[in-house]
Each structure stands twice: as structure tokens, then as C-alpha cells.
Scaffold this motif. Structure first.
Motif, PDB file in Angstrom:
ATOM      1  N   ASP A 175       0.268  -3.720 -11.212  1.00 23.44           N
ATOM      2  CA  ASP A 175       0.643  -2.653 -12.121  1.00 23.44           C
ATOM      3  C   ASP A 175      -0.273  -1.390 -11.580  1.00 23.44           C
ATOM      4  OD1 ASP A 175       1.983  -1.581 -14.414  1.00 23.44           O
ATOM      5  OD2 ASP A 175      -0.116  -1.497 -15.365  1.00 23.44           O
ATOM      6  N   LYS A 176      -1.615  -1.624 -11.340  1.00 22.74           N
ATOM      7  CA  LYS A 176      -2.504  -0.416 -10.788  1.00 22.74           C
ATOM      8  C   LYS A 176      -1.746   0.248  -9.530  1.00 22.74           C
ATOM      9  CE  LYS A 176      -6.921  -2.281 -12.542  1.00 22.74           C
ATOM     10  NZ  LYS A 176      -8.270  -2.688 -12.294  1.00 22.74           N
ATOM     11  N   LEU A 177      -1.143  -0.418  -8.701  1.00 19.81           N
ATOM     12  CA  LEU A 177      -0.568   0.025  -7.627  1.00 19.81           C
ATOM     13  C   LEU A 177       1.017   0.253  -7.709  1.00 19.81           C
ATOM     14  CD1 LEU A 177      -1.885  -2.835  -5.357  1.00 19.81           C
ATOM     15  CD2 LEU A 177      -2.152  -0.330  -4.984  1.00 19.81           C
TER      16      LEU A 177
ATOM     17  N   MET B 123       3.638   2.156  -3.720  1.00 14.57           N
ATOM     18  CA  MET B 123       2.488   1.469  -3.544  1.00 14.57           C
ATOM     19  C   MET B 123       1.840   2.296  -2.406  1.00 14.57           C
ATOM     20  SD  MET B 123       1.371  -2.478  -2.880  1.00 14.57           S
ATOM     21  CE  MET B 123       2.223  -2.662  -1.294  1.00 14.57           C
ATOM     22  N   MET B 124       2.438   2.260  -1.281  1.00 14.12           N
ATOM     23  CA  MET B 124       1.909   2.824  -0.176  1.00 14.12           C
ATOM     24  C   MET B 124       1.445   4.183  -0.379  1.00 14.12           C
ATOM     25  SD  MET B 124       1.500   0.447   2.077  1.00 14.12           S
ATOM     26  CE  MET B 124       1.659  -1.248   2.328  1.00 14.12           C
ATOM     27  N   ALA B 125       2.076   4.790  -1.047  1.00 17.93           N
ATOM     28  CA  ALA B 125       1.794   6.379  -1.265  1.00 17.93           C
ATOM     29  C   ALA B 125       0.633   6.427  -2.190  1.00 17.93           C
ATOM     30  CB  ALA B 125       2.881   7.095  -2.032  1.00 17.93           C
ATOM     31  N   THR B 126       0.646   5.464  -3.251  1.00 20.47           N
ATOM     32  CA  THR B 126      -0.640   5.460  -4.043  1.00 20.47           C
ATOM     33  C   THR B 126      -2.007   5.155  -3.005  1.00 20.47           C
ATOM     34  OG1 THR B 126       0.883   4.672  -5.850  1.00 20.47           O
ATOM     35  CG2 THR B 126      -1.727   4.470  -6.066  1.00 20.47           C
ATOM     36  N   ILE B 127      -1.803   4.122  -2.341  1.00 17.71           N
ATOM     37  CA  ILE B 127      -3.105   3.943  -1.889  1.00 17.71           C
ATOM     38  C   ILE B 127      -3.401   5.204  -0.850  1.00 17.71           C
ATOM     39  CG2 ILE B 127      -3.809   2.443   0.364  1.00 17.71           C
ATOM     40  CD1 ILE B 127      -2.251   0.401  -0.833  1.00 17.71           C
ATOM     41  N   ALA B 128      -2.098   5.835  -0.219  1.00 17.07           N
ATOM     42  CA  ALA B 128      -2.534   7.074   0.700  1.00 17.07           C
ATOM     43  C   ALA B 128      -3.454   8.025  -0.136  1.00 17.07           C
ATOM     44  CB  ALA B 128      -1.304   7.368   1.250  1.00 17.07           C
ATOM     45  N   ARG B 129      -3.021   8.102  -1.275  1.00 15.20           N
ATOM     46  CA  ARG B 129      -3.442   9.339  -2.318  1.00 15.20           C
ATOM     47  C   ARG B 129      -4.939   8.911  -2.733  1.00 15.20           C
ATOM     48  NH1 ARG B 129       1.999   9.736  -4.097  1.00 15.20           N
ATOM     49  NH2 ARG B 129       1.471   8.274  -5.795  1.00 15.20           N
ATOM     50  N   GLY B 130      -5.310   7.635  -2.253  1.00 17.95           N
ATOM     51  CA  GLY B 130      -6.750   7.338  -2.779  1.00 17.95           C
ATOM     52  C   GLY B 130      -6.750   6.680  -4.155  1.00 17.95           C
ATOM     53  N   GLY B 131      -5.469   6.119  -4.592  1.00 21.21           N
ATOM     54  CA  GLY B 131      -5.366   5.545  -5.827  1.00 21.21           C
ATOM     55  C   GLY B 131      -4.680   6.219  -6.893  1.00 21.21           C
ATOM     56  N   GLN B 132      -4.210   7.272  -6.766  1.00 20.91           N
ATOM     57  CA  GLN B 132      -3.650   8.140  -7.941  1.00 20.91           C
ATOM     58  C   GLN B 132      -2.197   7.693  -7.777  1.00 20.91           C
ATOM     59  OE1 GLN B 132      -3.852  12.366  -7.433  1.00 20.91           O
ATOM     60  NE2 GLN B 132      -2.499  12.766  -9.018  1.00 20.91           N
ATOM     61  N   LYS B 133      -1.655   7.175  -8.909  1.00 21.28           N
ATOM     62  CA  LYS B 133      -0.092   6.713  -8.901  1.00 21.28           C
ATOM     63  C   LYS B 133       0.507   7.718  -9.748  1.00 21.28           C
ATOM     64  CE  LYS B 133      -0.699   3.258 -12.654  1.00 21.28           C
ATOM     65  NZ  LYS B 133      -0.260   1.932 -13.167  1.00 21.28           N
ATOM     66  N   GLU B 134       1.877   8.167  -9.353  1.00 17.92           N
ATOM     67  CA  GLU B 134       2.838   9.109  -9.800  1.00 17.92           C
ATOM     68  C   GLU B 134       4.137   8.688  -9.944  1.00 17.92           C
ATOM     69  OE1 GLU B 134       2.445  12.642  -7.853  1.00 17.92           O
ATOM     70  OE2 GLU B 134       0.179  12.886  -8.341  1.00 17.92           O
ATOM     71  N   GLN B 135       4.868   9.312 -10.882  1.00 18.80           N
ATOM     72  CA  GLN B 135       6.347   8.864 -11.092  1.00 18.80           C
ATOM     73  C   GLN B 135       7.072   9.443  -9.586  1.00 18.80           C
ATOM     74  OE1 GLN B 135       8.022  10.225 -14.708  1.00 18.80           O
ATOM     75  NE2 GLN B 135       7.149   8.489 -15.793  1.00 18.80           N
TER      76      GLN B 135
ATOM     77  N   ASN C 107       4.822  13.865 -12.924  1.00 18.55           N
ATOM     78  CA  ASN C 107       4.279  13.002 -14.142  1.00 18.55           C
ATOM     79  C   ASN C 107       3.455  11.925 -13.615  1.00 18.55           C
ATOM     80  OD1 ASN C 107       5.764  14.516 -15.927  1.00 18.55           O
ATOM     81  ND2 ASN C 107       7.293  13.083 -16.043  1.00 18.55           N
ATOM     82  N   SER C 108       2.450  11.651 -14.234  1.00 18.25           N
ATOM     83  CA  SER C 108       1.501  10.210 -13.785  1.00 18.25           C
ATOM     84  C   SER C 108       2.238   9.070 -14.346  1.00 18.25           C
ATOM     85  CB  SER C 108       0.376  10.621 -14.743  1.00 18.25           C
ATOM     86  OG  SER C 108      -0.205   8.922 -14.588  1.00 18.25           O
ATOM     87  N   LEU C 109       2.303   8.111 -13.514  1.00 16.30           N
ATOM     88  CA  LEU C 109       2.928   6.841 -13.860  1.00 16.30           C
ATOM     89  C   LEU C 109       2.280   6.090 -15.023  1.00 16.30           C
ATOM     90  CD1 LEU C 109       5.364   5.242 -12.733  1.00 16.30           C
ATOM     91  CD2 LEU C 109       4.042   3.862 -11.130  1.00 16.30           C
ATOM     92  N   GLY C 110       0.935   6.626 -15.450  1.00 16.77           N
ATOM     93  CA  GLY C 110       0.373   6.014 -16.600  1.00 16.77           C
ATOM     94  C   GLY C 110      -0.118   4.538 -16.438  1.00 16.77           C
ATOM     95  N   GLY C 111      -1.213   4.170 -17.109  1.00 11.52           N
ATOM     96  CA  GLY C 111      -1.589   2.719 -16.985  1.00 11.52           C
ATOM     97  C   GLY C 111      -3.071   2.889 -16.075  1.00 11.52           C
ATOM     98  N   GLU C 112      -3.684   1.892 -16.014  1.00 11.67           N
ATOM     99  CA  GLU C 112      -4.851   1.978 -15.096  1.00 11.67           C
ATOM    100  C   GLU C 112      -4.529   2.008 -13.718  1.00 11.67           C
ATOM    101  OE1 GLU C 112      -7.997  -1.000 -15.484  1.00 11.67           O
ATOM    102  OE2 GLU C 112      -6.915  -1.827 -17.105  1.00 11.67           O
ATOM    103  N   GLU C 113      -5.441   2.742 -13.084  1.00  7.40           N
ATOM    104  CA  GLU C 113      -5.335   2.943 -11.549  1.00  7.40           C
ATOM    105  C   GLU C 113      -6.382   2.294 -10.904  1.00  7.40           C
ATOM    106  OE1 GLU C 113      -5.510   7.331 -11.039  1.00  7.40           O
ATOM    107  OE2 GLU C 113      -3.513   7.654 -11.775  1.00  7.40           O
ATOM    108  N   LEU C 114      -6.227   2.269  -9.557  1.00  9.84           N
ATOM    109  CA  LEU C 114      -7.384   1.673  -8.654  1.00  9.84           C
ATOM    110  C   LEU C 114      -8.584   2.657  -8.313  1.00  9.84           C
ATOM    111  CD1 LEU C 114      -5.173   0.209  -5.360  1.00  9.84           C
ATOM    112  CD2 LEU C 114      -6.191  -1.143  -7.226  1.00  9.84           C
ATOM    113  N   SER C 115      -9.580   2.149  -7.998  1.00  9.85           N
ATOM    114  CA  SER C 115     -10.692   3.056  -7.772  1.00  9.85           C
ATOM    115  C   SER C 115     -10.649   3.579  -6.552  1.00  9.85           C
ATOM    116  CB  SER C 115     -12.005   2.200  -8.202  1.00  9.85           C
ATOM    117  OG  SER C 115     -11.975   1.415  -7.029  1.00  9.85           O
ATOM    118  N   PRO C 116     -11.092   4.739  -6.041  1.00  6.98           N
ATOM    119  CA  PRO C 116     -11.032   5.449  -5.075  1.00  6.98           C
ATOM    120  C   PRO C 116     -11.577   4.561  -4.012  1.00  6.98           C
ATOM    121  CG  PRO C 116     -11.752   7.089  -6.777  1.00  6.98           C
ATOM    122  CD  PRO C 116     -11.756   5.753  -7.167  1.00  6.98           C
TER     123      PRO C 116
END
Length: 586
Positions: free
Chosen positions: A379-381, A443-455, A476-485
Motif C-alpha cells: 500500500d505504501k508503494l 510503484m516505480m514512479a513512487t520509488i523514483a520520486r523518493g517515496g512520494q506517491k500520487e494519483q 492529488n496525493s494517493l493518501g495513506g502512509e508513504e515509504l521513508s526517503p
């Protein structure tokens, strides 16, 4: 029965039948003339239509353009219109012939044997310029017109993205009970963006040429042709997508070149989390319902791509000890079955070479710490819930740009969380794990951005006919917990090692013009081909360039034998083409 009584019964029966017939006639001609039957047929309009012949220039439905404003599916085609009553008049065909480069005899022949208007365009070998259209209309020949007519592009792009429309009168009335102005023949969106944005795209009025005829097709009120146009300055609207038309065309050609017959790809702009291209195979065919599915929005077995999730959880729980060695000559269950011979590998090299035993071991250890660790990390990803844009749009509280997108799944049964073999199969993206390609790209975009997940967005704006803005879709943010940088940074190194390691599963990308980071995946589908060969889902998901990520890409080929898969080749080709596109921009 008494003869008189029998006659009375028969008489009453015929009277009732006559009353029913009279009511039916009254219903047709007086009561429901403008909304007859469940379809809501306008009988008055249909009667008029039987006495008219028309050429629809524009059906009035809204249209789609790419991020640069270029039309995706329709364009205005220069066309010549000849009405059939010309055969009954003396008209200067020779003058028209000089402009359109068609002999006067041929022009006259086109209308001599028809009762319907003749429309000639590029498909008929007629190529007209704007100046030539103006010259045609300057001749002021009754029944002869030079027009721009809305037609489908020669090669439709993004068919699964845009979707299809169809006629369904009952569904139309059910969905839009207040739109009594709509003909029962009005098309509504069935799939894709046509479905998602249907209410905005509904036509206000058609633009057309028409004239009235008698039963034999002769002019009823002279030879005047009426031009009926939509004077509304706001409709139809234009939906501006995030798709890049040139990139979409390139991506479709790459999949064709690599013979990916089932599967597809998703390419994201990482900075804005916008879809630049999304392709699903097989190609859409309206007559085959199985081709209507956009597989990029359907949950699929991800295979070893899912090891990214186990790696993230291991990092966050401190199980990524660089000195620890795993016996990668054992299979996923820790058995020595002779199928593997990779020896002792560290956590990082296990990821690069996709060692099953390492990740099943880590998954079992993680589950001892937290029974919900795998789904929480997924979910974080941004892997489980819908990743597509949703939010408030006018009276819609939860408008979805991608309503056909399905949610991902990790576990089939809570009891599996206590079964070692079920945990092992889950760790390598099998058992009940199913994730959409769109979510994996995210997920790959989220990792590439340093953990920030978006819609993920696929539409930027809805524009009025006059070009002014009706609505803009925010990020918009995807909401919920995110990975640490820190976790994201370590994952970035692992994904890069897949390519740079001499034995990494992504080593073929070492020669790519872009530095590529990513993860491969091979998932058993439980199917076999006609020759008894096991079929797999073959993946490669990642982003590039590694040091300054701009694009996230996932390619998947479904139901293929491992040797025949074109997944890596397609990923490689798209990365190369994106490198060339970036060079041209700079």
C-alpha cells in the motif's frame, strides 16, 4: 351458451379490441409522439427524417486531444458534397471539375444513379485544400458544397484509452432521464474515457446539411439545402488528455514490432505522474468482446517484480544486512532440487539475480514480526488500491478518470498468513498476488520520486468549445502512509543493480542510451499452450534515466512461453525512442 349471450360476448370482445387499437393509434399520433416506447422515440422527428436527406458534418459529441492539443481520433476532413437533385437540374459541372480535378462527366455520373447525397474525401482520392473549398463554395451551385467533415483518423491511436461508444436507448434514458432533447440514437460511452467523461461529451446538437424530398427522392420544397449548425459557444467540449500522440504511436509500433500479442505497456511522466502512453493488446475489435479489455487496468500475476515489495519491507524492518549470505542454490521452499546453482548471495545480489530463496526467507521472517507487513508495504508503494485520479468534479463527489481500473490483491485467505508455503509463493508474486500494470508503473514512479506517491492522471483539462477552461484536474496525493526517503533511496540502488550487475536480470539494458533501473518478473499463469508448454506473464518494470528519473515504464506480455517473450526488447526499444525524443526537445 345462449346464442344472444354468445353474440354479446363476441361483440364486447371486438369492441375492446377496437378500443385498444384506437388507444394505440392515439398513443402514436397524439399522446407520446415525442417520447414513444422505452427508447423514447420522437415519432414526429422520425416522420420528418423519412422525408429528409442529410449529411452530418459533426455529430456534436465532444472529442479528445493529446497533451499538445492534437486530435487523437477525429479530425476535420476536407470533403465535397453533391446532392442527388443535381441530376434534375442544369449545373456547371465543368466549373467544379476544374477545381476538384474530376471530369464533369464523372461528377454527373456520381449523382445520376443515387438517391443519397454523395460525399467525396481523401479516402476517395480527393485531396482538397482550404482555398479549394472556398472556391467550390464561391461557385454557389445549389446542392454542391465544400465542407470540413469530422471523420476518424486513418490510424486510430489509444483505442483502449479512448474507448468506444454505442447506441443503447434504454440505458440512455436510464442514465440521463432529464435529457429529453437527446435522440434515442444518441451514442453513449461504453468503455474507456468515452465512458468516464460521457456526461460532458454528450452532444448538444448536430451540424449538418439537409433537404426535404418526396417518396421518390425528388425535392419537396425546391432545391434549397439547409445548413444547420450548433450555435452554442460552449459545446461540444474537448477533453485534453495527458497522452503524447507521437509517443503513443511509437509505443504501439514497438509492441507490434516485438510481437506482443497479449499484454501491453504503461509509460508515466514521473514529475507530474501523468500517463504519456498506455497500450493494451490484443488490438480493440468491437465485434470481439474479449478485445475490449484494457489489460493495463486489470490485476495480473506480477512474479518477481513483487520482490520489490518484500525488499522495501525488509529494509524498513532492518533485515537488509549487507553481510548476510543466502544459499541461492535452494528453491523457494529451501529445498535442494537441483534447479538452482547460484551459491551464496548477499541481499543486494539476490535482488539483482532474482533469487527466490532469499525473498521467501525474508518474507517468513517479516510475517513473524507483523502479519500485515506485506500488504501494508504494498500500500505504501501504491499497489493495492486504485491508482488513477479520483476526486470531486462538479456534482460528482468521487469522479474517476479510469473507472475500469481494478484493485490489486495480496492474500486470498487470512489463514495463508500462517502457512509457510503460502507465504513463500506470495513473496515471489504468485499464489493470490495480482497487481495491475498501471499500479506497478506507479510503484516505480513512487520509488523514483523518493517515496512520494500520487494519483495517476490521464486527463489534464476539460475545455469549452471556445477554448476557455471548464475544469482542470489537480495533482492529488494517493493518501495513506508513504515509504521513508531512506527506504526509497535503497530501493533505487537495488533497481539499478539489476542492470549493472554482470549477472543481473536486466543486464541487457547496460547498452541503453538512458541509464535504466528496474526489475524483471516471470509469473506462472497456470495455463499451457497447445503443445503443453507452460505459459507465463513476463514483466520488466522500471524507470529512466536512473540519476534524474523522468519516465517510469512497465511492459508485460501475458500468456507467453519464456523463450518467446518480447518484454525486455520492447522496454529497451521504448527507452531508446524516448532518448531520441528528449534529444530533439533539447
Amino acid at each position: 351458451m345462449n346464442p344472444n349471450r354468445r353474440m354479446l360476448v363476441v361483440g364486447i370482445f371486438f369492441i375492446l379490441m377496437l378500443c385498444a387499437t384506437l388507444y394505440r393509434l392515439a398513443d402514436i399520433q397524439l399522446i407520446h409522439t415525442e417520447s414513444f416506447s422505452k427508447k423514447g422515440v420522437n415519432l414526429v422527428q422520425e416522420s420528418v427524417n423519412q422525408r429528409t436527406q442529410e449529411v452530418v458534418i459533426d455529430d456534436g459529441r465532444g472529442r479528445f486531444v493529446d497533451r499538445n492539443g492534437e486530435s487523437i481520433q477525429k479530425h476535420a476532413e476536407p470533403s465535397l458534397v453533391l446532392f442527388p437533385f443535381l441530376k434534375e437540374t442544369s449545373w456547371p459541372a465543368e466549373e467544379l471539375s476544374k477545381i476538384v480535378n474530376i471530369s464533369s462527366d464523372e461528377l454527373k455520373g456520381l449523382v445520376s444513379g443515387t438517391k443519397e447525397p454523395v460525399v467525396l474525401s481523401k479516402d476517395d482520392g480527393l485531396r482538397l485544400t482550404k482555398a479549394e473549398l472556398e472556391k467550390i463554395n464561391e461557385l454557389e451551385i445549389p446542392g454542391v458544397f465544400g465542407i470540413y467533415r469530422q471523420t476518424l483518423l486513418d490510424e486510430s491511436l489509444g483505442e483502449h484509452i479512448i474507448g468506444i461508444t454505442g447506441e443503447n436507448a434504454e440505458r440512455l434514458r436510464e442514465k440521463y432521464p432529464d435529457r429529453t432533447d437527446l435522440s434515442y440514437k444518441t451514442k453513449i460511452g461504453v468503455t474507456g474515457l468515452e465512458k468516464a467523461f460521457d456526461e460532458f461529451l454528450l452532444p448538444d446538437a448536430e451540424t449538418k446539411l439537409l433537404y426535404h424530398v418526396d417518396g421518390d427522392g425528388h425535392p419537396l420544397f425546391g432545391i434549397n439545402v439547409k445548413y444547420i449548425a450548433d450555435s452554442n459557444p460552449f459545446y461540444p467540449v474537448t477533453v485534453q488528455t495527458t497522452i503524447d500522440k507521437n509517443i503513443q504511436e511509437m509505443a504501439e509500433k514497438v509492441l507490434d514490432k516485438q510481437k506482443v500479442e497479449k499484454g501491453g505497456l504503461v509509460l508515466l511522466d514521473i514529475e507530474n505522474n501523468e500517463i504519456l502512453s498506455m497500450v493494451s493488446r490484443p488490438t480493440l475489435n468491437r465485434s470481439e468482446s474479449t478485445t475490449l479489455t484494457n489489460y493495463m487496468l486489470q490485476p495480473l500475476f506480477p512474479g518477481s517484480v513483487f520482490k520489490t515489495v518484500i525488499s522495501a519491507a525488509a529494509i524498513e524492518y532492518g533485515l537488509d544486512d549487507a553481510t548476510r549470505q543466502f544459499n541461492c542454490s535452494l528453491n523457494l521452499y529451501g529445498e535442494d532440487d537441483g534447479g538452482q546453482d547460484d551459491g551464496q548471495l548477499s541481499f543486494e545480489r539476490s535482488f539483482a539475480k532474482s533469487c527466490n530463496y532469499t525473498f521467501t526467507t525474508l518474507a517468513e521472517e517479516l510475517m513473524e514480526k507483523d502479519k500485515n507487513v506485506i500488504e501494508n508495504t504494498a500500500d505504501k508503494l501504491g499497489l493495492i488500491g486504485p491508482a488513477g485520479w479520483s476526486g470531486e468534479v462538479f456534482h460528482y463527489e468521487n469522479f474517476k478518470q479510469l473507472p475500469d481500473e481494478k484493485t490489486g490483491n495480496i492474500w486470498g485467505d487470512e489463514k495463508d498468513k500462517s502457512v509457510a508455503k503460502a507465504i513463500d509463493q506470495t513473496a515471489i508474486g504468485q499464489k493470490n498476488v495480482k497487481i495491475t500494470p498501471l499500479a506497478i508503473a506507479n510503484m516505480m514512479a513512487t520509488i523514483a520520486r523518493g517515496g512520494q506517491k500520487e494519483q495517476i492522471k490521464i486527463v489534464k483539462n476539460i475545455l469549452y468549445k471556445n477554448g476557455t477552461n471548464m475544469f482542470s484536474f489537480t495533482s492529488n496525493s494517493l493518501g495513506g502512509e508513504e515509504l521513508s526517503p531512506i527506504t526509497a533511496s535503497k530501493l533505487q540502488k537495488l533497481l539499478r543493480l539489476v542492470v549493472t550487475d554482470p549477472e543481473g536480470t536486466g543486464r541487457r539494458f547496460q547498452t541503453s542510451s538512458f541509464e535504466v533501473s528496474g526489475k524483471s518478473g516471470t509469473a506462472q499463469t497456470g495455463k499451457k499452450d497447445e503443445n503443453g508448454h507452460t505459459l507465463y506473464n513476463k514483466w520488466f518494470a522500471g524507470y529512466f534515466p536512473s540519476s534524474n528519473p523522468r519516465y517510469a515504464l512497465v511492459v508485460v506480455e501475458m500468456d507467453t512461453t519464456s523463450a518467446e517473450a518480447g518484454t525486455n526488447a520492447a522496454f529497451y526499444d521504448v527507452a531508446e525512442e524516448m532518448s531520441k525524443i528528449d534529444e530533439r526537445k533539447n
